[in-house]
Design a protein around this motif. Sequence first.
Motif, PDB file in Angstrom:
ATOM      1  N   LEU A 147      -3.275   0.342   1.513  1.00 55.09           N
ATOM      2  CA  LEU A 147      -3.812  -0.410   2.640  1.00 55.09           C
ATOM      3  C   LEU A 147      -2.723  -1.328   3.184  1.00 55.09           C
ATOM      4  O   LEU A 147      -2.068  -2.047   2.416  1.00 55.09           O
ATOM      5  CB  LEU A 147      -5.032  -1.237   2.223  1.00 55.09           C
ATOM      6  CG  LEU A 147      -6.391  -0.519   2.241  1.00 55.09           C
ATOM      7  CD1 LEU A 147      -6.390   0.710   1.351  1.00 55.09           C
ATOM      8  CD2 LEU A 147      -7.498  -1.480   1.821  1.00 55.09           C
ATOM      9  N   LEU A 148      -2.533  -1.319   4.502  1.00 55.12           N
ATOM     10  CA  LEU A 148      -1.461  -2.076   5.142  1.00 55.12           C
ATOM     11  C   LEU A 148      -2.017  -2.904   6.282  1.00 55.12           C
ATOM     12  O   LEU A 148      -3.031  -2.558   6.894  1.00 55.12           O
ATOM     13  CB  LEU A 148      -0.387  -1.127   5.677  1.00 55.12           C
ATOM     14  CG  LEU A 148       0.207  -0.136   4.674  1.00 55.12           C
ATOM     15  CD1 LEU A 148       0.992   0.953   5.398  1.00 55.12           C
ATOM     16  CD2 LEU A 148       1.101  -0.866   3.674  1.00 55.12           C
ATOM     17  N   LEU A 156       6.173  -0.437   5.651  1.00 57.98           N
ATOM     18  CA  LEU A 156       6.030   0.114   4.302  1.00 57.98           C
ATOM     19  C   LEU A 156       5.547   1.555   4.393  1.00 57.98           C
ATOM     20  O   LEU A 156       4.484   1.829   4.946  1.00 57.98           O
ATOM     21  CB  LEU A 156       5.033  -0.723   3.493  1.00 57.98           C
ATOM     22  CG  LEU A 156       5.369  -2.218   3.357  1.00 57.98           C
ATOM     23  CD1 LEU A 156       4.228  -2.970   2.670  1.00 57.98           C
ATOM     24  CD2 LEU A 156       6.672  -2.414   2.603  1.00 57.98           C
ATOM     25  N   ASN A 157       6.321   2.471   3.864  1.00 57.11           N
ATOM     26  CA  ASN A 157       5.980   3.890   3.933  1.00 57.11           C
ATOM     27  C   ASN A 157       5.700   4.507   2.570  1.00 57.11           C
ATOM     28  O   ASN A 157       5.660   5.721   2.421  1.00 57.11           O
ATOM     29  CB  ASN A 157       7.110   4.665   4.625  1.00 57.11           C
ATOM     30  CG  ASN A 157       7.271   4.253   6.072  1.00 57.11           C
ATOM     31  OD1 ASN A 157       6.305   4.271   6.826  1.00 57.11           O
ATOM     32  ND2 ASN A 157       8.475   3.849   6.455  1.00 57.11           N
ATOM     33  N   GLY A 158       5.527   3.668   1.558  1.00 60.80           N
ATOM     34  CA  GLY A 158       5.228   4.153   0.222  1.00 60.80           C
ATOM     35  C   GLY A 158       5.447   3.057  -0.804  1.00 60.80           C
ATOM     36  O   GLY A 158       5.920   1.951  -0.486  1.00 60.80           O
ATOM     37  N   LEU A 159       5.101   3.367  -2.048  1.00 61.05           N
ATOM     38  CA  LEU A 159       5.220   2.368  -3.107  1.00 61.05           C
ATOM     39  C   LEU A 159       6.664   1.972  -3.359  1.00 61.05           C
ATOM     40  O   LEU A 159       6.944   0.821  -3.715  1.00 61.05           O
ATOM     41  CB  LEU A 159       4.581   2.921  -4.393  1.00 61.05           C
ATOM     42  CG  LEU A 159       4.414   1.931  -5.548  1.00 61.05           C
ATOM     43  CD1 LEU A 159       3.592   0.726  -5.123  1.00 61.05           C
ATOM     44  CD2 LEU A 159       3.773   2.620  -6.742  1.00 61.05           C
ATOM     45  N   CYS A 220      -0.108  -5.557   1.244  1.00 58.66           N
ATOM     46  CA  CYS A 220      -0.602  -4.209   0.958  1.00 58.66           C
ATOM     47  C   CYS A 220      -1.425  -4.220  -0.327  1.00 58.66           C
ATOM     48  O   CYS A 220      -1.504  -5.235  -1.025  1.00 58.66           O
ATOM     49  CB  CYS A 220       0.565  -3.224   0.809  1.00 58.66           C
ATOM     50  SG  CYS A 220       1.696  -3.657  -0.540  1.00 58.66           S
ATOM     51  N   GLY A 221      -2.015  -3.087  -0.644  1.00 62.66           N
ATOM     52  CA  GLY A 221      -2.778  -2.913  -1.880  1.00 62.66           C
ATOM     53  C   GLY A 221      -3.374  -1.521  -1.896  1.00 62.66           C
ATOM     54  O   GLY A 221      -3.433  -0.849  -0.857  1.00 62.66           O
ATOM     55  N   ILE A 222      -3.800  -1.068  -3.061  1.00 63.05           N
ATOM     56  CA  ILE A 222      -4.380   0.274  -3.195  1.00 63.05           C
ATOM     57  C   ILE A 222      -5.902   0.198  -3.206  1.00 63.05           C
ATOM     58  O   ILE A 222      -6.498  -0.536  -3.995  1.00 63.05           O
ATOM     59  CB  ILE A 222      -3.869   0.957  -4.471  1.00 63.05           C
ATOM     60  CG1 ILE A 222      -2.382   1.305  -4.330  1.00 63.05           C
ATOM     61  CG2 ILE A 222      -4.667   2.227  -4.763  1.00 63.05           C
ATOM     62  CD1 ILE A 222      -1.776   1.922  -5.569  1.00 63.05           C
ATOM     63  N   ALA A 223      -6.525   0.964  -2.311  1.00 64.28           N
ATOM     64  CA  ALA A 223      -7.988   1.073  -2.252  1.00 64.28           C
ATOM     65  C   ALA A 223      -8.328   2.354  -1.492  1.00 64.28           C
ATOM     66  O   ALA A 223      -7.450   3.158  -1.186  1.00 64.28           O
ATOM     67  CB  ALA A 223      -8.598  -0.160  -1.588  1.00 64.28           C
ATOM     68  N   THR A 230     -13.265  -0.047   7.081  1.00 67.61           N
ATOM     69  CA  THR A 230     -14.195  -1.162   7.257  1.00 67.61           C
ATOM     70  C   THR A 230     -13.461  -2.454   7.605  1.00 67.61           C
ATOM     71  O   THR A 230     -13.938  -3.254   8.413  1.00 67.61           O
ATOM     72  CB  THR A 230     -15.025  -1.358   5.972  1.00 67.61           C
ATOM     73  OG1 THR A 230     -15.768  -0.159   5.707  1.00 67.61           O
ATOM     74  CG2 THR A 230     -15.993  -2.508   6.109  1.00 67.61           C
ATOM     75  N   ALA A 231     -12.278  -2.659   6.998  1.00 70.22           N
ATOM     76  CA  ALA A 231     -11.508  -3.881   7.227  1.00 70.22           C
ATOM     77  C   ALA A 231     -10.572  -3.785   8.429  1.00 70.22           C
ATOM     78  O   ALA A 231      -9.908  -4.761   8.771  1.00 70.22           O
ATOM     79  CB  ALA A 231     -10.703  -4.227   5.974  1.00 70.22           C
ATOM     80  N   GLY A 232     -10.500  -2.616   9.056  1.00 70.35           N
ATOM     81  CA  GLY A 232      -9.618  -2.453  10.206  1.00 70.35           C
ATOM     82  C   GLY A 232      -8.144  -2.453   9.845  1.00 70.35           C
ATOM     83  O   GLY A 232      -7.309  -3.000  10.575  1.00 70.35           O
ATOM     84  N   LEU A 233      -7.804  -1.816   8.715  1.00 68.45           N
ATOM     85  CA  LEU A 233      -6.430  -1.805   8.227  1.00 68.45           C
ATOM     86  C   LEU A 233      -5.781  -0.434   8.392  1.00 68.45           C
ATOM     87  O   LEU A 233      -6.464   0.577   8.526  1.00 68.45           O
ATOM     88  CB  LEU A 233      -6.407  -2.195   6.735  1.00 68.45           C
ATOM     89  CG  LEU A 233      -6.923  -3.590   6.396  1.00 68.45           C
ATOM     90  CD1 LEU A 233      -7.000  -3.761   4.875  1.00 68.45           C
ATOM     91  CD2 LEU A 233      -6.038  -4.678   7.011  1.00 68.45           C
ATOM     92  N   GLU A 234      -4.460  -0.423   8.361  1.00 71.17           N
ATOM     93  CA  GLU A 234      -3.715   0.835   8.309  1.00 71.17           C
ATOM     94  C   GLU A 234      -3.919   1.461   6.932  1.00 71.17           C
ATOM     95  O   GLU A 234      -4.153   0.758   5.941  1.00 71.17           O
ATOM     96  CB  GLU A 234      -2.223   0.584   8.543  1.00 71.17           C
ATOM     97  CG  GLU A 234      -1.895  -0.111   9.841  1.00 71.17           C
ATOM     98  CD  GLU A 234      -1.912   0.821  11.035  1.00 71.17           C
ATOM     99  OE1 GLU A 234      -1.725   2.038  10.836  1.00 71.17           O
ATOM    100  OE2 GLU A 234      -2.109   0.328  12.150  1.00 71.17           O
ATOM    101  N   PHE A 235      -3.805   2.792   6.866  1.00 64.02           N
ATOM    102  CA  PHE A 235      -4.030   3.490   5.593  1.00 64.02           C
ATOM    103  C   PHE A 235      -2.968   4.556   5.407  1.00 64.02           C
ATOM    104  O   PHE A 235      -2.793   5.430   6.264  1.00 64.02           O
ATOM    105  CB  PHE A 235      -5.425   4.129   5.589  1.00 64.02           C
ATOM    106  CG  PHE A 235      -5.781   4.821   4.311  1.00 64.02           C
ATOM    107  CD1 PHE A 235      -6.210   4.101   3.207  1.00 64.02           C
ATOM    108  CD2 PHE A 235      -5.700   6.214   4.204  1.00 64.02           C
ATOM    109  CE1 PHE A 235      -6.553   4.756   2.020  1.00 64.02           C
ATOM    110  CE2 PHE A 235      -6.043   6.865   3.033  1.00 64.02           C
ATOM    111  CZ  PHE A 235      -6.463   6.125   1.933  1.00 64.02           C
ATOM    112  N   LEU A 236      -2.260   4.472   4.293  1.00 65.47           N
ATOM    113  CA  LEU A 236      -1.260   5.473   3.926  1.00 65.47           C
ATOM    114  C   LEU A 236      -1.806   6.271   2.751  1.00 65.47           C
ATOM    115  O   LEU A 236      -1.878   5.756   1.627  1.00 65.47           O
ATOM    116  CB  LEU A 236       0.057   4.793   3.535  1.00 65.47           C
ATOM    117  CG  LEU A 236       1.238   5.711   3.188  1.00 65.47           C
ATOM    118  CD1 LEU A 236       1.671   6.493   4.416  1.00 65.47           C
ATOM    119  CD2 LEU A 236       2.395   4.891   2.643  1.00 65.47           C
ATOM    120  N   PRO A 237      -2.249   7.516   2.950  1.00 64.83           N
ATOM    121  CA  PRO A 237      -2.905   8.275   1.874  1.00 64.83           C
ATOM    122  C   PRO A 237      -1.979   8.558   0.699  1.00 64.83           C
ATOM    123  O   PRO A 237      -0.795   8.831   0.880  1.00 64.83           O
ATOM    124  CB  PRO A 237      -3.340   9.575   2.558  1.00 64.83           C
ATOM    125  CG  PRO A 237      -2.503   9.678   3.784  1.00 64.83           C
ATOM    126  CD  PRO A 237      -2.155   8.292   4.204  1.00 64.83           C
TER     127      PRO A 237
END
Length: 291
Positions: A147-148, A156-159, A220-223, A230-237
Amino acid sequence: MILLTTSEAADYLRLGERKIYELISKERIPCSKVAGKWLFPQHELDRWVLSGLVQPAGMISLELPPIVGGSQDDLLEWSLRQSGSGLATLAEGTEDGVARLLRGEVAAAAIHFHGTVADANVDAVAAMPRLSDAVLVGFVRREQGLLLEPGNPKSLNGLNDVLTSGARMAVRQRGAGADMLLAQLLADFGAKHSDLNRLEPPCLTGPDLASAVRSGQADCGIATRAAARTAGLEFLPLLWENFDLLMRQRTYFQPSFQALLGFLPQKVFTDRAVELTGYDTSPAGRIRFFR
């Protein structure tokens, strides 16, 4: 849905075909006749076998609280309400949910273990010596990711970017499925939790983590994808995971859980999953492990 022919059902149940036809004639086995051919839904055969289980004399029958512990999930919470199951939730993470189940403090635990095996949930349940009467019911497969902040201002494009940039990362408590996933991903980079610039204290649920990113407390964080939406955030699968319900055999047949299981095949359930995003409902209601 997996449909078995008469011969396949006989092999699956380790019975002779003659016995299968005898059970059909007495309407004592779940089946359906389609175009003159008997077909047997595999998951219904699983339920049929479980319904005849005999409990050992030492197995204590307790009235468990109508609570689903373990991991938090928006679709699960909505389904428990919408199905009229009467079940409440207590979201504390996968391992804490299992611990409460073993102590008889909840009726079921929502779990998503992570590890090096292909099916970490089944592997974890099979290794639980104190749960000799386990049933693992599929709920969904969920998409987990990074989550970004909106617009990804840290690029941020990855861990690996999180590790090298020093970006502040919201994390979950130890024993949560997302924390197990993070540990696994860090190990792939030869890193560990202490190498991260972590937001403290840990977030107790995925929505709490999403809120921390949305408010700017963390970068960022993992979810789940649903939590990001729901939070209106960017998502990097990152990956898809199994999200299952673990319970004891006697709990499976209680009216509350049967109400939930009867709700899962309905179109309203799949429509809600599509609306929330990041869900695959194909495992919903299937018995994935029992003993």
